[in-house]
Design a protein around this motif. Structure first.
Motif, PDB file in Angstrom:
ATOM      1  N   LEU A 173      -3.202 -15.723  -2.384  1.00  0.00           N
ATOM      2  CA  LEU A 173      -3.767 -13.965  -2.082  1.00  0.00           C
ATOM      3  C   LEU A 173      -4.192 -13.064  -1.597  1.00  0.00           C
ATOM      4  O   LEU A 173      -3.784 -11.830  -1.389  1.00  0.00           O
ATOM      5  CB  LEU A 173      -4.644 -14.148  -3.351  1.00  0.00           C
ATOM      6  CG  LEU A 173      -4.138 -14.843  -5.125  1.00  0.00           C
ATOM      7  CD1 LEU A 173      -5.372 -14.794  -6.636  1.00  0.00           C
ATOM      8  CD2 LEU A 173      -2.791 -14.161  -5.441  1.00  0.00           C
ATOM      9  N   GLY A 174      -4.773 -14.077  -0.161  1.00  0.00           N
ATOM     10  CA  GLY A 174      -5.340 -13.761   0.652  1.00  0.00           C
ATOM     11  C   GLY A 174      -4.536 -12.975   1.176  1.00  0.00           C
ATOM     12  O   GLY A 174      -4.352 -11.662   1.846  1.00  0.00           O
ATOM     13  N   VAL A 175      -3.124 -13.947   1.937  1.00  0.00           N
ATOM     14  CA  VAL A 175      -2.456 -13.658   3.202  1.00  0.00           C
ATOM     15  C   VAL A 175      -1.352 -12.816   2.662  1.00  0.00           C
ATOM     16  O   VAL A 175      -1.126 -12.044   3.377  1.00  0.00           O
ATOM     17  CB  VAL A 175      -2.231 -15.121   3.160  1.00  0.00           C
ATOM     18  CG1 VAL A 175      -0.076 -14.797   4.005  1.00  0.00           C
ATOM     19  CG2 VAL A 175      -2.943 -16.281   4.328  1.00  0.00           C
ATOM     20  N   LEU A 176      -1.121 -13.306   0.667  1.00  0.00           N
ATOM     21  CA  LEU A 176      -0.048 -12.501   0.431  1.00  0.00           C
ATOM     22  C   LEU A 176      -0.389 -10.757   0.569  1.00  0.00           C
ATOM     23  O   LEU A 176       0.106  -9.654   0.564  1.00  0.00           O
ATOM     24  CB  LEU A 176      -0.054 -12.685  -1.161  1.00  0.00           C
ATOM     25  CG  LEU A 176       0.812 -13.828  -1.189  1.00  0.00           C
ATOM     26  CD1 LEU A 176       1.199 -14.522  -2.485  1.00  0.00           C
ATOM     27  CD2 LEU A 176       2.230 -13.934  -0.346  1.00  0.00           C
ATOM     28  N   ALA A 177      -1.637 -10.826  -0.148  1.00  0.00           N
ATOM     29  CA  ALA A 177      -2.506  -9.288   0.276  1.00  0.00           C
ATOM     30  C   ALA A 177      -1.991  -8.691   1.908  1.00  0.00           C
ATOM     31  O   ALA A 177      -2.079  -7.210   1.723  1.00  0.00           O
ATOM     32  CB  ALA A 177      -3.831  -9.131  -0.720  1.00  0.00           C
ATOM     33  N   MET A 178      -2.800  -9.076   2.608  1.00  0.00           N
ATOM     34  CA  MET A 178      -2.840  -8.935   3.518  1.00  0.00           C
ATOM     35  C   MET A 178      -1.637  -8.446   4.361  1.00  0.00           C
ATOM     36  O   MET A 178      -0.740  -7.179   5.263  1.00  0.00           O
ATOM     37  CB  MET A 178      -3.631  -9.918   4.738  1.00  0.00           C
ATOM     38  CG  MET A 178      -4.946  -9.096   4.821  1.00  0.00           C
ATOM     39  SD  MET A 178      -5.606 -10.937   5.140  1.00  0.00           S
ATOM     40  CE  MET A 178      -5.107 -11.068   6.993  1.00  0.00           C
ATOM     41  N   ALA A 179      -0.418  -9.436   3.936  1.00  0.00           N
ATOM     42  CA  ALA A 179       1.105  -8.684   4.610  1.00  0.00           C
ATOM     43  C   ALA A 179       1.108  -7.807   3.549  1.00  0.00           C
ATOM     44  O   ALA A 179       2.086  -6.264   4.258  1.00  0.00           O
ATOM     45  CB  ALA A 179       1.995 -10.032   3.953  1.00  0.00           C
ATOM     46  N   VAL A 180       1.123  -7.533   2.606  1.00  0.00           N
ATOM     47  CA  VAL A 180       1.875  -6.240   1.528  1.00  0.00           C
ATOM     48  C   VAL A 180       1.044  -5.346   1.703  1.00  0.00           C
ATOM     49  O   VAL A 180       2.119  -3.985   2.286  1.00  0.00           O
ATOM     50  CB  VAL A 180       1.688  -6.672  -0.148  1.00  0.00           C
ATOM     51  CG1 VAL A 180       1.716  -4.929  -1.325  1.00  0.00           C
ATOM     52  CG2 VAL A 180       2.186  -7.443  -0.920  1.00  0.00           C
ATOM     53  N   SER A 181       0.324  -4.802   2.165  1.00  0.00           N
ATOM     54  CA  SER A 181      -0.930  -4.030   2.497  1.00  0.00           C
ATOM     55  C   SER A 181       0.076  -3.271   3.901  1.00  0.00           C
ATOM     56  O   SER A 181      -0.088  -2.089   4.300  1.00  0.00           O
ATOM     57  CB  SER A 181      -2.207  -4.448   2.830  1.00  0.00           C
ATOM     58  OG  SER A 181      -2.543  -4.524   4.083  1.00  0.00           O
ATOM     59  N   LEU A 182       0.364  -4.711   4.619  1.00  0.00           N
ATOM     60  CA  LEU A 182       1.039  -3.521   5.580  1.00  0.00           C
ATOM     61  C   LEU A 182       2.438  -2.804   5.166  1.00  0.00           C
ATOM     62  O   LEU A 182       2.796  -1.863   6.403  1.00  0.00           O
ATOM     63  CB  LEU A 182       1.142  -4.894   7.196  1.00  0.00           C
ATOM     64  CG  LEU A 182       0.274  -5.988   7.342  1.00  0.00           C
ATOM     65  CD1 LEU A 182       0.680  -6.670   7.888  1.00  0.00           C
ATOM     66  CD2 LEU A 182      -0.223  -4.806   8.450  1.00  0.00           C
ATOM     67  N   GLY A 183       3.330  -3.608   4.428  1.00  0.00           N
ATOM     68  CA  GLY A 183       3.899  -2.350   3.639  1.00  0.00           C
ATOM     69  C   GLY A 183       3.916  -1.198   3.328  1.00  0.00           C
ATOM     70  O   GLY A 183       4.338  -0.107   3.267  1.00  0.00           O
ATOM     71  N   LEU A 184       2.723  -1.125   2.587  1.00  0.00           N
ATOM     72  CA  LEU A 184       2.405   0.223   2.589  1.00  0.00           C
ATOM     73  C   LEU A 184       1.599   1.170   3.648  1.00  0.00           C
ATOM     74  O   LEU A 184       2.216   2.164   3.297  1.00  0.00           O
ATOM     75  CB  LEU A 184       0.619   0.072   1.816  1.00  0.00           C
ATOM     76  CG  LEU A 184       0.854  -1.169   0.433  1.00  0.00           C
ATOM     77  CD1 LEU A 184      -0.415  -0.990  -0.588  1.00  0.00           C
ATOM     78  CD2 LEU A 184       1.935  -0.029  -0.927  1.00  0.00           C
ATOM     79  N   PHE A 185       1.589   0.816   5.051  1.00  0.00           N
ATOM     80  CA  PHE A 185       1.312   1.601   5.807  1.00  0.00           C
ATOM     81  C   PHE A 185       2.834   2.194   5.847  1.00  0.00           C
ATOM     82  O   PHE A 185       1.822   3.592   7.016  1.00  0.00           O
ATOM     83  CB  PHE A 185       0.886   0.645   7.017  1.00  0.00           C
ATOM     84  CG  PHE A 185      -1.027   0.752   7.004  1.00  0.00           C
ATOM     85  CD1 PHE A 185      -1.569   1.181   6.831  1.00  0.00           C
ATOM     86  CD2 PHE A 185      -1.309  -1.160   7.155  1.00  0.00           C
ATOM     87  CE1 PHE A 185      -3.399   1.346   6.739  1.00  0.00           C
ATOM     88  CE2 PHE A 185      -2.609  -0.882   7.068  1.00  0.00           C
ATOM     89  CZ  PHE A 185      -3.802   0.158   6.246  1.00  0.00           C
TER      90      PHE A 185
END
Length: 144
Positions: A70-82
């Protein structure tokens, strides 16, 4: 003469942009914290509290892998939010929801930290839900 149709810059757009940036940063931090929590559970599970009769009792190494993923997925998705991608907003809400579920289920193993991450994830979902696709914000002062 060329006519340009630009919308005037409004405080609502600033608010929406700020909420998306807030959600991106907080999702990245929640992901990073989940990543570290997963590594702790996999490497040395003796730092966690053990509860003998917990209904959702799993092996702490299993919880570690769940939090790590979940941590890896959350970090990857946060880059898309930027970059304010719509897919990232939808996926960010889903990932934050999964983080809430995982932290709720692992509450007896690391109680204080689970509550902190639950609150952070709730704010992430709120921030991603109050922003419309075109950048205007729902609710708040002045919206109709």
């Amino acid at each position: 003469m060329t006519a340009t149709h630009t919308r005037p810059h409004t405080a609502r757009q600033d608010w929406a942009t700020g909420l998306t940036a807030f959600a991106a940063v907080m999702l990245f931090l929640a992901g990073l914290l989940s990543l570290f929590r997963g590594i702790m559970a996999i490497a040395a599970d003796d730092v966690f509290v053990t509860t003998p009769d917990y209904v959702f009792q799993f092996d702490l190494t299993g919880w570690g892998w769940i939090h790590l993923a979940l941590g890896v997925l959350a970090m990857a998705v946060s880059l898309g939010l930027f970059v304010t991608a719509t897919w990232a907003r939808i996926t960010g809400i889903a990932i934050a929801g999964l983080v809430i579920i995982a932290n709720f289920l692992s509450l007896p193993y690391y109680p204080v930290w689970s509550v902190v991450v639950l609150i952070i994830s709730g704010f992430i979902i709120w921030a991603l839900c109050v922003v419309q696709r075109d950048g205007d914000s729902y609710g708040g002062a002045g919206s109709r």
